[in-house]
Motif scaffolding. Structure first.
Motif, PDB file in Angstrom:
ATOM      1  N   ALA A 172       7.518 -78.806  37.868  1.00 51.54           N
ATOM      2  CA  ALA A 172       7.869 -77.589  38.598  1.00 51.54           C
ATOM      3  C   ALA A 172       9.224 -77.736  39.269  1.00 51.54           C
ATOM      4  O   ALA A 172      10.058 -76.818  39.249  1.00 51.54           O
ATOM      5  CB  ALA A 172       6.793 -77.271  39.636  1.00 51.54           C
ATOM      6  N   ARG A 173       9.496 -78.878  39.847  1.00 50.82           N
ATOM      7  CA  ARG A 173      10.769 -79.097  40.529  1.00 50.82           C
ATOM      8  C   ARG A 173      11.931 -79.144  39.534  1.00 50.82           C
ATOM      9  O   ARG A 173      13.037 -78.663  39.821  1.00 50.82           O
ATOM     10  CB  ARG A 173      10.689 -80.374  41.370  1.00 50.82           C
ATOM     11  N   LEU A 174      11.672 -79.706  38.356  1.00 49.76           N
ATOM     12  CA  LEU A 174      12.699 -79.671  37.313  1.00 49.76           C
ATOM     13  C   LEU A 174      13.015 -78.232  36.906  1.00 49.76           C
ATOM     14  O   LEU A 174      14.186 -77.862  36.730  1.00 49.76           O
ATOM     15  CB  LEU A 174      12.226 -80.463  36.091  1.00 49.76           C
ATOM     16  N   TRP A 175      11.973 -77.417  36.770  1.00 50.01           N
ATOM     17  CA  TRP A 175      12.171 -76.020  36.393  1.00 50.01           C
ATOM     18  C   TRP A 175      12.909 -75.241  37.474  1.00 50.01           C
ATOM     19  O   TRP A 175      13.711 -74.351  37.174  1.00 50.01           O
ATOM     20  CB  TRP A 175      10.823 -75.351  36.103  1.00 50.01           C
ATOM     21  N   ILE A 176      12.645 -75.565  38.726  1.00 45.22           N
ATOM     22  CA  ILE A 176      13.314 -74.857  39.825  1.00 45.22           C
ATOM     23  C   ILE A 176      14.820 -75.110  39.776  1.00 45.22           C
ATOM     24  O   ILE A 176      15.633 -74.178  39.909  1.00 45.22           O
ATOM     25  CB  ILE A 176      12.718 -75.281  41.179  1.00 45.22           C
ATOM     26  N   ALA A 177      15.212 -76.362  39.573  1.00 42.64           N
ATOM     27  CA  ALA A 177      16.640 -76.672  39.475  1.00 42.64           C
ATOM     28  C   ALA A 177      17.258 -76.000  38.254  1.00 42.64           C
ATOM     29  O   ALA A 177      18.368 -75.442  38.323  1.00 42.64           O
ATOM     30  CB  ALA A 177      16.836 -78.184  39.411  1.00 42.64           C
ATOM     31  N   ASP A 178      16.562 -76.021  37.138  1.00 44.26           N
ATOM     32  CA  ASP A 178      17.048 -75.368  35.920  1.00 44.26           C
ATOM     33  C   ASP A 178      17.215 -73.871  36.133  1.00 44.26           C
ATOM     34  O   ASP A 178      18.217 -73.259  35.705  1.00 44.26           O
ATOM     35  CB  ASP A 178      16.065 -75.644  34.780  1.00 44.26           C
ATOM     36  N   THR A 179      16.247 -73.262  36.798  1.00 45.83           N
ATOM     37  CA  THR A 179      16.290 -71.817  37.042  1.00 45.83           C
ATOM     38  C   THR A 179      17.435 -71.444  37.970  1.00 45.83           C
ATOM     39  O   THR A 179      18.090 -70.405  37.791  1.00 45.83           O
ATOM     40  CB  THR A 179      14.945 -71.354  37.634  1.00 45.83           C
ATOM     41  N   ALA A 180      17.707 -72.284  38.958  1.00 45.34           N
ATOM     42  CA  ALA A 180      18.833 -72.021  39.860  1.00 45.34           C
ATOM     43  C   ALA A 180      20.139 -71.989  39.075  1.00 45.34           C
ATOM     44  O   ALA A 180      20.992 -71.109  39.291  1.00 45.34           O
ATOM     45  CB  ALA A 180      18.886 -73.094  40.945  1.00 45.34           C
ATOM     46  N   ALA A 181      20.318 -72.931  38.150  1.00 44.74           N
ATOM     47  CA  ALA A 181      21.539 -72.947  37.347  1.00 44.74           C
ATOM     48  C   ALA A 181      21.613 -71.723  36.438  1.00 44.74           C
ATOM     49  O   ALA A 181      22.689 -71.135  36.256  1.00 44.74           O
ATOM     50  CB  ALA A 181      21.593 -74.225  36.521  1.00 44.74           C
ATOM     51  N   THR A 182      20.479 -71.325  35.855  1.00 49.73           N
ATOM     52  CA  THR A 182      20.460 -70.125  35.022  1.00 49.73           C
ATOM     53  C   THR A 182      20.892 -68.914  35.828  1.00 49.73           C
ATOM     54  O   THR A 182      21.675 -68.074  35.356  1.00 49.73           O
ATOM     55  CB  THR A 182      19.047 -69.898  34.448  1.00 49.73           C
ATOM     56  N   LEU A 183      20.404 -68.809  37.053  1.00 48.30           N
ATOM     57  CA  LEU A 183      20.781 -67.703  37.941  1.00 48.30           C
ATOM     58  C   LEU A 183      22.278 -67.716  38.206  1.00 48.30           C
ATOM     59  O   LEU A 183      22.954 -66.676  38.142  1.00 48.30           O
ATOM     60  CB  LEU A 183      20.005 -67.812  39.255  1.00 48.30           C
ATOM     61  N   ALA A 184      22.820 -68.902  38.485  1.00 52.54           N
ATOM     62  CA  ALA A 184      24.244 -69.010  38.790  1.00 52.54           C
ATOM     63  C   ALA A 184      25.111 -68.651  37.591  1.00 52.54           C
ATOM     64  O   ALA A 184      26.183 -68.044  37.744  1.00 52.54           O
ATOM     65  CB  ALA A 184      24.559 -70.428  39.258  1.00 52.54           C
ATOM     66  N   LEU A 185      24.665 -69.017  36.410  1.00 47.53           N
ATOM     67  CA  LEU A 185      25.439 -68.716  35.210  1.00 47.53           C
ATOM     68  C   LEU A 185      25.331 -67.245  34.816  1.00 47.53           C
ATOM     69  O   LEU A 185      26.259 -66.691  34.226  1.00 47.53           O
ATOM     70  CB  LEU A 185      24.955 -69.597  34.058  1.00 47.53           C
ATOM     71  N   ARG A 186      24.214 -66.616  35.162  1.00 47.96           N
ATOM     72  CA  ARG A 186      24.024 -65.209  34.790  1.00 47.96           C
ATOM     73  C   ARG A 186      24.687 -64.263  35.762  1.00 47.96           C
ATOM     74  O   ARG A 186      25.257 -63.232  35.361  1.00 47.96           O
ATOM     75  CB  ARG A 186      22.518 -64.912  34.684  1.00 47.96           C
ATOM     76  N   LEU A 187      24.626 -64.588  37.069  1.00 46.40           N
ATOM     77  CA  LEU A 187      25.165 -63.699  38.096  1.00 46.40           C
ATOM     78  C   LEU A 187      26.323 -64.394  38.808  1.00 46.40           C
ATOM     79  O   LEU A 187      26.108 -65.348  39.556  1.00 46.40           O
ATOM     80  CB  LEU A 187      24.074 -63.329  39.101  1.00 46.40           C
ATOM     81  N   PRO A 188      27.562 -63.960  38.592  1.00 45.91           N
ATOM     82  CA  PRO A 188      28.725 -64.641  39.180  1.00 45.91           C
ATOM     83  C   PRO A 188      28.639 -64.802  40.693  1.00 45.91           C
ATOM     84  O   PRO A 188      29.075 -65.825  41.230  1.00 45.91           O
ATOM     85  CB  PRO A 188      29.898 -63.731  38.785  1.00 45.91           C
ATOM     86  N   GLU A 189      28.041 -63.809  41.384  1.00 48.92           N
ATOM     87  CA  GLU A 189      27.973 -63.891  42.847  1.00 48.92           C
ATOM     88  C   GLU A 189      27.031 -65.004  43.318  1.00 48.92           C
ATOM     89  O   GLU A 189      27.079 -65.417  44.490  1.00 48.92           O
ATOM     90  CB  GLU A 189      27.529 -62.554  43.445  1.00 48.92           C
ATOM     91  N   ALA A 190      26.184 -65.487  42.407  1.00 42.77           N
ATOM     92  CA  ALA A 190      25.261 -66.556  42.785  1.00 42.77           C
ATOM     93  C   ALA A 190      25.851 -67.941  42.559  1.00 42.77           C
ATOM     94  O   ALA A 190      25.302 -68.938  43.042  1.00 42.77           O
ATOM     95  CB  ALA A 190      23.966 -66.424  41.979  1.00 42.77           C
ATOM     96  N   ALA A 191      26.952 -68.030  41.831  1.00 42.44           N
ATOM     97  CA  ALA A 191      27.466 -69.323  41.390  1.00 42.44           C
ATOM     98  C   ALA A 191      27.770 -70.267  42.548  1.00 42.44           C
ATOM     99  O   ALA A 191      27.285 -71.410  42.577  1.00 42.44           O
ATOM    100  CB  ALA A 191      28.704 -69.123  40.517  1.00 42.44           C
ATOM    101  N   GLN A 192      28.570 -69.814  43.510  1.00 42.08           N
ATOM    102  CA  GLN A 192      28.997 -70.719  44.568  1.00 42.08           C
ATOM    103  C   GLN A 192      27.844 -71.160  45.474  1.00 42.08           C
ATOM    104  O   GLN A 192      27.673 -72.365  45.725  1.00 42.08           O
ATOM    105  CB  GLN A 192      30.111 -70.073  45.404  1.00 42.08           C
ATOM    106  N   PRO A 193      27.018 -70.228  45.970  1.00 39.69           N
ATOM    107  CA  PRO A 193      25.911 -70.688  46.824  1.00 39.69           C
ATOM    108  C   PRO A 193      24.905 -71.569  46.091  1.00 39.69           C
ATOM    109  O   PRO A 193      24.382 -72.528  46.670  1.00 39.69           O
ATOM    110  CB  PRO A 193      25.259 -69.378  47.305  1.00 39.69           C
TER     111      PRO A 193
END
Length: 703
Positions: A172-193
């Motif tokens: 689950a923790r591996l998936w959470i980190a993976d999902t955070a990166a997916t979010l950052a790559l999909r939405l530019p405003e999420a990248a920096q935070p």
């Protein structure tokens, strides 16, 4: 439940195998109390409605009902339904294409990607509820949906932080980190935070090493160009700590579905083995493997750094981790250029360990990389000799499946290196008939043993029954092996096989037999009449193969030229290229073809232009140099897959190829393997020829 399901005209839509009228029954069966019925429904849905990740109109139309199934807690496999939703959604994101104006490009025929993507993003909030579901399997399956479908950056980040605190399971923790990166790559405003959050986790000693490693890798995935010199050493240290923290478990043997269901009487053994390999390579044995694949993708062309990471993976106490690392090592060696000696030796080290599953995989990788695998030669020889000494000379046919595969893979790898120490087991295979086809595929690399191999291959070829379609693949392999060994003692048997193939209308075998006779050259002159009769075959490939064989065994230019001139006018492009290649072999005496070859330099297909340009140089020489050079370089720029043919012709042109130096330097500077199919065999040849040519033409390059 599933209200409105039958109001949709499913029969008007198609999936991978035709009408989608079965979809309502599949959706209903997904909530059946019978586990076998549910499993069959999911299998069929993935096979037909979501075939190899495709999203068809019925795939998109079924999404509301899949969400209904998830919402109903009486659905037995809710996690499986969530996994299906995420899989569909992931594909819709990966296959989203826009034109210059930002409008989505429509597929032809129409597909369901756009409709599905819109629907899933509208339901993004549902995944917030699902990641808080009481069922841990549902929560785990839903985590990726936050990164794929939720457009509220702040809410998604908040939920991910919450879940990282709440979830204790490693996956689950591996998936959470993976999902955070997916979010950052999909939405530019999420990248920096998101990157800042991941960096904080990676540096936090209070977090477990696996979570820190996941954060570091996903941070690298978000910004691969910003990977600093400290990232790989930090990752290796965390990886080492992760291996200490996670328990090592034996590899569990999983029977191949294909080996247990396919009939040996109807399916060639090569096909069964190919599907077994697909089954085998689709398995992942370690929790960290997917994460580390992501890291290797982020590192890209940094081959030394990737080798350092793989070295740590290959030292893991967990055999599953090592097996996955062996495969990843093979992928790196086959796809990227560089000095792979260290990595090859590390893979070879796996041969000396006790786990035969890992050793078999290591041998398979060394076989696939045999052109550069010489550093592993002694390790392979040591393993095969030890197995024969311990288990007897018939270890090739050992009843233990792991031992048997391990020995066979090691022998094959050794044989592809041209090492005669593979011979005893190969002879055992040919004499016993047990998995003989595996030996046949590699014996051509041992021409020094043709006196022992050719009689045995002849015996196998005599026993082939070409009235049975099942034997075609094995027959072709035998013919190829005999051609590779080059022993004229095989010619009578090859000729008998050719006549049998013609009798039974086996065009593929006919072509292979003709190619074998061509390889024997003038020694096969007694076959000329049989070959001549096939030059007018209506089969698209048999005719050209017969013409090529007729030239090789007879060398009669006057007899062959009319065939070649007709082939130059053929509408089938490979026949034109085949004719050009034979004309190039003839050289200047084939000057009658020059006018047509010059015309073909304007052909629409670059492969035809390359073959004809090569023939033009071989026949016309330096008077054709300018047109040939221009054609070759244009083709190589248009289609890099032509590079092998291009550089081989440039090498024959000598100093006339000097203007090609910039293109050659550029091709050699590429980190990825190039040439035809971008495989290791063609790339190693491409590098060798290009390097020699550059040294010859460029005074600034020392020999």
């Amino acid at each position: 439940m599933l209200d409105g399901l039958h109001d949709i005209d499913w029969a008007s839509m198609d999936h991978a195998y035709g009408s989608a009228e079965e979809v309502p029954a599949l959706l209903a069966a997904m909530r059946s109390p019978d586990a076998a019925e549910r499993r069959a429904a999911f299998d069929r849905y993935y096979s037909a409605v979501h075939h190899q990740g495709s999203v068809y109109p019925p795939t998109a139309a079924s999404l509301p009902f899949l969400f209904e199934l998830v919402a109903d807690r009486a659905t037995p496999d809710r996690a499986a339904v969530v996994t299906l939703l995420v899989s569909i959604g992931r594909e819709t994101m990966e296959w989203a294409f826009e034109d210059e104006d930002g409008n989505e490009i429509e597929y032809c025929p129409p597909m369901g990607y756009g409709q599905a993507r819109t629907f899933l993003r509208e339901r993004g909030g549902t995944f917030v509820e699902l990641v808080r579901d009481p069922d841990p399997d549902v929560r785990l399956a839903a985590i990726p949906g936050l990164g794929l479908f939720l457009d509220d950056t702040d809410r998604a980040a908040e939920v991910l932080r919450e879940r990282l605190t709440a979830e204790r399971g490693t996956l689950a923790r591996l998936w959470i980190a993976d999902t955070a990166a997916t979010l950052a790559l999909r939405l530019p405003e999420a990248a920096q935070p998101v990157r800042a959050w991941l960096a904080g986790i990676a540096a936090d000693p209070a977090q477990d090493p696996t979570t820190r490693l996941a954060a570091l890798v996903q941070q690298s995935r978000c910004a691969p160009d910003d990977i600093g010199e400290d990232v790989v050493p930090t990752a290796v240290a965390l990886l080492r700590a992760t291996f200490r923290a996670l328990p090592a478990t034996p590899i569990r043997t999983v029977p191949s579905h294909h080996s247990t269901t396919a009939s040996n009487d109807t399916v060639p053994p090569q096909i069964i083995a190919a599907f077994e390999d697909l089954d085998r390579h689709s398995r992942v044995y370690a929790l960290t493997t997917t994460l580390l694949r992501t890291f290797h993708e982020a590192l890209g062309a940094r081959v030394p750094e990737r080798t350092t990471v793989l070295a740590e993976q290959l030292r893991s106490p967990d055999p599953g981790t090592r097996l996955d690392a062996v495969r990843m090592s093979g992928e790196l060696i086959r796809a990227w250029r560089g000095d792979h000696t260290r990595l090859l030796l590390l893979v070879a080290d796996q041969l000396a360990l006790d786990d035969e599953e890992v050793a078999a995989e290591a041998a398979a990788v060394l076989e696939s990389c045999h052109l550069v695998a010489a550093p592993a030669r002694e390790a392979l020889a040591t393993l095969t000799a030890a197995q024969r000494a311990t288990h007897g000379p018939d270890v090739w046919a050992a009843p233990d499946a792991r031992l048997r595969r391990c020995h066979q893979q090691a022998v094959r790898a050794l044989a592809r290196l041209g090492d005669a120490r593979a011979l005893p087991s190969l002879l055992t295979a040919l004499d016993s008939g047990v998995d003989a086809w595996r030996a046949v595929e590699v014996v051509r690399h041992l021409p020094q043993a043709s006196d022992q191999l050719t009689p045995r291959l002849n015996d196998h070829l005599r026993r082939v029954d070409l009235s049975q379609e099942r034997d075609e693949m094995s027959t072709n392999a035998l013919l190829s092996a005999l051609a590779g060994l080059g022993d004229p003692a095989a010619i009578p048997v090859v000729l008998d096989t050719l006549r049998a193939a013609v009798l039974h209308n086996r065009h593929g075998v006919t072509r292979s037999a003709l190619q074998a006779l061509r390889a024997f050259g003038p020694a096969a002159a007694d076959a000329r009449d049989t070959i001549r009769a096939l030059t007018t075959s209506t089969d698209a490939q048999v005719g050209p193969a017969a013409v090529a064989a007729l030239w090789a065994v007879g060398g009669d230019r006057a007899e062959v030229m009319p065939h070649l001139l007709r082939m130059l006018d053929d509408c089938i492009t490979f026949r034109v290229s085949d004719a050009a290649d034979l004309l190039a072999e003839m050289g200047p005496p084939a000057s009658a073809a020059l006018p047509r070859l010059r015309e073909l330099l304007t052909h629409t297909y670059e492969w035809v232009r390359v073959h004809c340009a090569s023939a033009l140089w071989a026949i016309g020489g330096e008077t054709e140099a300018s047109a040939v050079l221009e054609t070759l370089l244009q083709a190589m720029t248009q289609n890099p897959a032509t590079a092998n043919h291009v550089v081989n012709c440039l090498a024959r042109m000598g100093t006339h190829a000097a203007p090609a130096l910039p293109v050659l330097h550029e091709a050699m500077a590429q980190p990825r393997r190039g040439g035809r199919f971008q495989n290791i065999e063609h790339d190693e040849e491409l590098q060798r020829v290009s390097r020699t040519l550059i040294t010859r033409l460029d005074p600034s390059v020392s020999g």
